[in-house]
Design a protein around this motif. Sequence first.
Motif, PDB file in Angstrom:
ATOM      1  N   ALA A  48       0.794  -1.219   0.063  1.00  0.00           N
ATOM      2  CA  ALA A  48       0.179  -0.020   0.004  1.00  0.00           C
ATOM      3  C   ALA A  48       0.864   1.486   0.240  1.00  0.00           C
ATOM      4  O   ALA A  48       2.206   1.119   0.365  1.00  0.00           O
ATOM      5  CB  ALA A  48      -0.868   0.037   1.032  1.00  0.00           C
ATOM      6  N   PRO A  49       0.322   2.235  -0.480  1.00  0.00           N
ATOM      7  CA  PRO A  49       0.993   3.738  -0.421  1.00  0.00           C
ATOM      8  C   PRO A  49       1.503   3.921   0.924  1.00  0.00           C
ATOM      9  O   PRO A  49       2.505   4.539   1.091  1.00  0.00           O
ATOM     10  CB  PRO A  49       0.117   4.571  -0.906  1.00  0.00           C
ATOM     11  CG  PRO A  49      -0.871   4.052  -1.605  1.00  0.00           C
ATOM     12  CD  PRO A  49      -1.175   2.293  -1.009  1.00  0.00           C
ATOM     13  N   ASN A  50       0.769   3.480   2.107  1.00  0.00           N
ATOM     14  CA  ASN A  50       1.196   3.937   3.302  1.00  0.00           C
ATOM     15  C   ASN A  50       2.204   2.787   4.134  1.00  0.00           C
ATOM     16  O   ASN A  50       2.244   2.682   5.231  1.00  0.00           O
ATOM     17  CB  ASN A  50       0.218   4.192   4.216  1.00  0.00           C
ATOM     18  CG  ASN A  50      -0.846   3.156   4.637  1.00  0.00           C
ATOM     19  OD1 ASN A  50      -0.769   2.181   3.843  1.00  0.00           O
ATOM     20  ND2 ASN A  50      -1.632   3.403   5.294  1.00  0.00           N
ATOM     21  N   GLY A  51       2.591   1.497   3.299  1.00  0.00           N
ATOM     22  CA  GLY A  51       3.313   0.762   3.978  1.00  0.00           C
ATOM     23  C   GLY A  51       3.234  -0.619   3.216  1.00  0.00           C
ATOM     24  O   GLY A  51       2.242  -1.002   2.748  1.00  0.00           O
ATOM     25  N   ILE A  52       4.523  -1.260   3.193  1.00  0.00           N
ATOM     26  CA  ILE A  52       4.514  -2.583   2.549  1.00  0.00           C
ATOM     27  C   ILE A  52       4.582  -3.626   3.708  1.00  0.00           C
ATOM     28  O   ILE A  52       5.711  -3.469   4.651  1.00  0.00           O
ATOM     29  CB  ILE A  52       5.744  -2.695   1.568  1.00  0.00           C
ATOM     30  CG1 ILE A  52       5.264  -1.685   0.394  1.00  0.00           C
ATOM     31  CG2 ILE A  52       5.808  -4.254   1.182  1.00  0.00           C
ATOM     32  CD1 ILE A  52       6.407  -1.701  -0.470  1.00  0.00           C
ATOM     33  N   PHE A 110       8.651   0.420  -3.713  1.00  0.00           N
ATOM     34  CA  PHE A 110       8.855  -1.118  -4.202  1.00  0.00           C
ATOM     35  C   PHE A 110       9.588  -1.401  -5.284  1.00  0.00           C
ATOM     36  O   PHE A 110       9.265  -0.851  -6.366  1.00  0.00           O
ATOM     37  CB  PHE A 110       7.084  -1.262  -4.262  1.00  0.00           C
ATOM     38  CG  PHE A 110       6.907  -2.769  -5.024  1.00  0.00           C
ATOM     39  CD1 PHE A 110       6.965  -3.743  -3.916  1.00  0.00           C
ATOM     40  CD2 PHE A 110       6.887  -3.085  -6.197  1.00  0.00           C
ATOM     41  CE1 PHE A 110       6.701  -5.310  -4.317  1.00  0.00           C
ATOM     42  CE2 PHE A 110       6.377  -4.417  -6.742  1.00  0.00           C
ATOM     43  CZ  PHE A 110       6.335  -5.531  -5.848  1.00  0.00           C
ATOM     44  N   ASP A 111      10.352  -2.171  -5.068  1.00  0.00           N
ATOM     45  CA  ASP A 111      11.262  -2.848  -6.288  1.00  0.00           C
ATOM     46  C   ASP A 111      10.938  -4.404  -6.332  1.00  0.00           C
ATOM     47  O   ASP A 111      11.429  -5.163  -5.527  1.00  0.00           O
ATOM     48  CB  ASP A 111      12.728  -2.614  -6.112  1.00  0.00           C
ATOM     49  CG  ASP A 111      13.615  -3.010  -7.203  1.00  0.00           C
ATOM     50  OD1 ASP A 111      12.991  -3.335  -8.219  1.00  0.00           O
ATOM     51  OD2 ASP A 111      14.736  -2.741  -6.871  1.00  0.00           O
ATOM     52  N   GLY A 134      14.051  -8.783  -7.466  1.00  0.00           N
ATOM     53  CA  GLY A 134      14.520  -9.511  -6.157  1.00  0.00           C
ATOM     54  C   GLY A 134      13.023  -9.692  -5.282  1.00  0.00           C
ATOM     55  O   GLY A 134      13.534 -10.738  -4.387  1.00  0.00           O
ATOM     56  N   THR A 135      12.073  -9.385  -5.595  1.00  0.00           N
ATOM     57  CA  THR A 135      10.830  -9.768  -5.045  1.00  0.00           C
ATOM     58  C   THR A 135      10.172 -10.705  -5.715  1.00  0.00           C
ATOM     59  O   THR A 135       9.580 -11.517  -5.408  1.00  0.00           O
ATOM     60  CB  THR A 135      10.174  -8.683  -4.785  1.00  0.00           C
ATOM     61  OG1 THR A 135      10.693  -7.718  -3.844  1.00  0.00           O
ATOM     62  CG2 THR A 135       8.820  -8.615  -3.896  1.00  0.00           C
ATOM     63  N   VAL A 136      10.195 -10.559  -7.213  1.00  0.00           N
ATOM     64  CA  VAL A 136       9.456 -11.345  -8.025  1.00  0.00           C
ATOM     65  C   VAL A 136      10.576 -12.115  -8.825  1.00  0.00           C
ATOM     66  O   VAL A 136      11.459 -11.412  -9.578  1.00  0.00           O
ATOM     67  CB  VAL A 136       8.381 -10.452  -8.857  1.00  0.00           C
ATOM     68  CG1 VAL A 136       7.867 -11.490 -10.125  1.00  0.00           C
ATOM     69  CG2 VAL A 136       7.182  -9.898  -8.012  1.00  0.00           C
ATOM     70  N   GLU A 137      10.626 -13.230  -9.040  1.00  0.00           N
ATOM     71  CA  GLU A 137      11.435 -14.189  -9.834  1.00  0.00           C
ATOM     72  C   GLU A 137      11.497 -13.633 -11.563  1.00  0.00           C
ATOM     73  O   GLU A 137      10.290 -13.124 -12.010  1.00  0.00           O
ATOM     74  CB  GLU A 137      11.210 -15.556 -10.039  1.00  0.00           C
ATOM     75  CG  GLU A 137      11.153 -16.064  -8.610  1.00  0.00           C
ATOM     76  CD  GLU A 137       9.895 -16.461  -7.916  1.00  0.00           C
ATOM     77  OE1 GLU A 137       9.441 -17.256  -7.463  1.00  0.00           O
ATOM     78  OE2 GLU A 137       8.998 -15.180  -8.156  1.00  0.00           O
ATOM     79  N   ASP A 159       2.618  -7.384 -15.243  1.00  0.00           N
ATOM     80  CA  ASP A 159       2.665  -5.850 -15.127  1.00  0.00           C
ATOM     81  C   ASP A 159       2.822  -5.644 -13.703  1.00  0.00           C
ATOM     82  O   ASP A 159       2.802  -6.629 -12.671  1.00  0.00           O
ATOM     83  CB  ASP A 159       1.224  -5.153 -15.546  1.00  0.00           C
ATOM     84  CG  ASP A 159       1.073  -3.957 -15.311  1.00  0.00           C
ATOM     85  OD1 ASP A 159       1.637  -3.239 -16.302  1.00  0.00           O
ATOM     86  OD2 ASP A 159       0.262  -3.540 -14.317  1.00  0.00           O
ATOM     87  N   ARG A 160       2.883  -4.338 -13.431  1.00  0.00           N
ATOM     88  CA  ARG A 160       3.134  -3.991 -11.944  1.00  0.00           C
ATOM     89  C   ARG A 160       1.816  -4.246 -11.118  1.00  0.00           C
ATOM     90  O   ARG A 160       2.102  -4.674  -9.790  1.00  0.00           O
ATOM     91  CB  ARG A 160       3.341  -2.278 -12.066  1.00  0.00           C
ATOM     92  CG  ARG A 160       3.562  -1.640 -10.544  1.00  0.00           C
ATOM     93  CD  ARG A 160       3.743  -0.266 -10.786  1.00  0.00           C
ATOM     94  NE  ARG A 160       3.854   0.696  -9.683  1.00  0.00           N
ATOM     95  CZ  ARG A 160       5.158   0.629  -8.949  1.00  0.00           C
ATOM     96  NH1 ARG A 160       6.169   0.321  -9.308  1.00  0.00           N
ATOM     97  NH2 ARG A 160       4.880   1.350  -7.727  1.00  0.00           N
TER      98      ARG A 160
END
Length: 409
Positions: free
Chosen positions: A16-20, A58-59, A62-65, A73-74
């Motif tokens: 979310a915009p206020n926290g992952i 959010f990158d 490294g999070t998604v193979e 898509d994003r």
Amino acid sequence: MDTTRRAVVTGMGVVAPNGIGTDSFWKATREGTPRLTRITRDGCDHLPLTVAGLIEDFDPVGTVEDKFLVQTDRFTHFALHAADQALRDAGTPDLPEYAIGVATASSSGGGAFGQRELQNLWGTGPELVGPYQSIAWFYAASTGQISIRGGFKGPCAVLADDEAGGLDAIAHAGRSIMRGADAMVVGAAEAPIAPYSMVCQLGYRELSRADDPARAYLPFDAAACGFAPAEGGAVLVLEEREAAERRGAAIRATVAGHGATFTGTDDWAASRQGLARAIGQALAEAGVGPDEIDVVFADALAVPAADQAEVLALGDALGAHAANVAVTAPKAGIGRAYCGGPVLDVAAAVLAMEHGVIPPTPGVFSTDYDIDLVTGRARAAQVRTALVLSRGLMGCNAALVLRGGDASP
């Protein structure tokens, strides 16, 4: 369909915009920290939509193979990461592959991926259009990729019925469990802040054109001027209650009841009747009375006619209790993430029940509407039953009743 089989929440993941992650999300939500900001993305600076809830930290690398990254898509990157969190939180149930299904909701699919590939087509030629253009933008991409990545071969679905689809997907997953599935990965995440997607949204009359983030989204406020959009969403793991108890899973909440109606487009006043009916259906399915609702997470469109219709619908459905029940709209601080928005509200409702705290409505400090709107700061309260509401811009209405993890099924 076996109605004795009840769906319970055993895992949650948030982007979310206020926290992952649920911890960061809950801290900011509880404190009412506003995170709306001016849009500075490439290709968006000439558009009249200038404020949104953005996820900047959010990158996906490294999070998604890599093999999934190039296909998606994003909006699916968000969903995959939220699903990872939810499964870890649930302890990843050790179930046969056909016992776990996936259901997601999407209002628009993957606009950024589609725009890039179409620009390649018209700017360079078809030889530079990737093969994944045919699937990456599609509404069902998140369902498919979560299923493939996790090896989940149970019942799968995507709901594309506007913003209310976030709640409808949770209800669909609950009914899949009633029909025999042991667990469902369910939720929604959206990524509508890209040039093509933003141009598509400009047709929404309800969209805020304010350029001050502090004034862009003020539901139930005299200065309401429409909603600010957002990216992000949440994913839950639902399990059949008895199976979850047998494996010793922590039950965070019960999906107790759901209602859905359609009242058509272009008339927010008409949503009063449809939303009230959806609330009544959800209460009846949950087997709870209006006076048992401890908090309402409002749809909160910030359009005066829509806000008034929502307040009247609460009065119609909850009777005298409507004037006393706490109402909140944490999404005012982060924007409406379309189908992802009500799932974020569900996550906030579960956390509110766990912590005994109702989060405030950021940016709103008073209201002239006849509701007990939580403003300014969080309110300590015993929260055992929560009502989450959502309405789509195309006329869908949904209501979901949640009960705390220690409440009787």
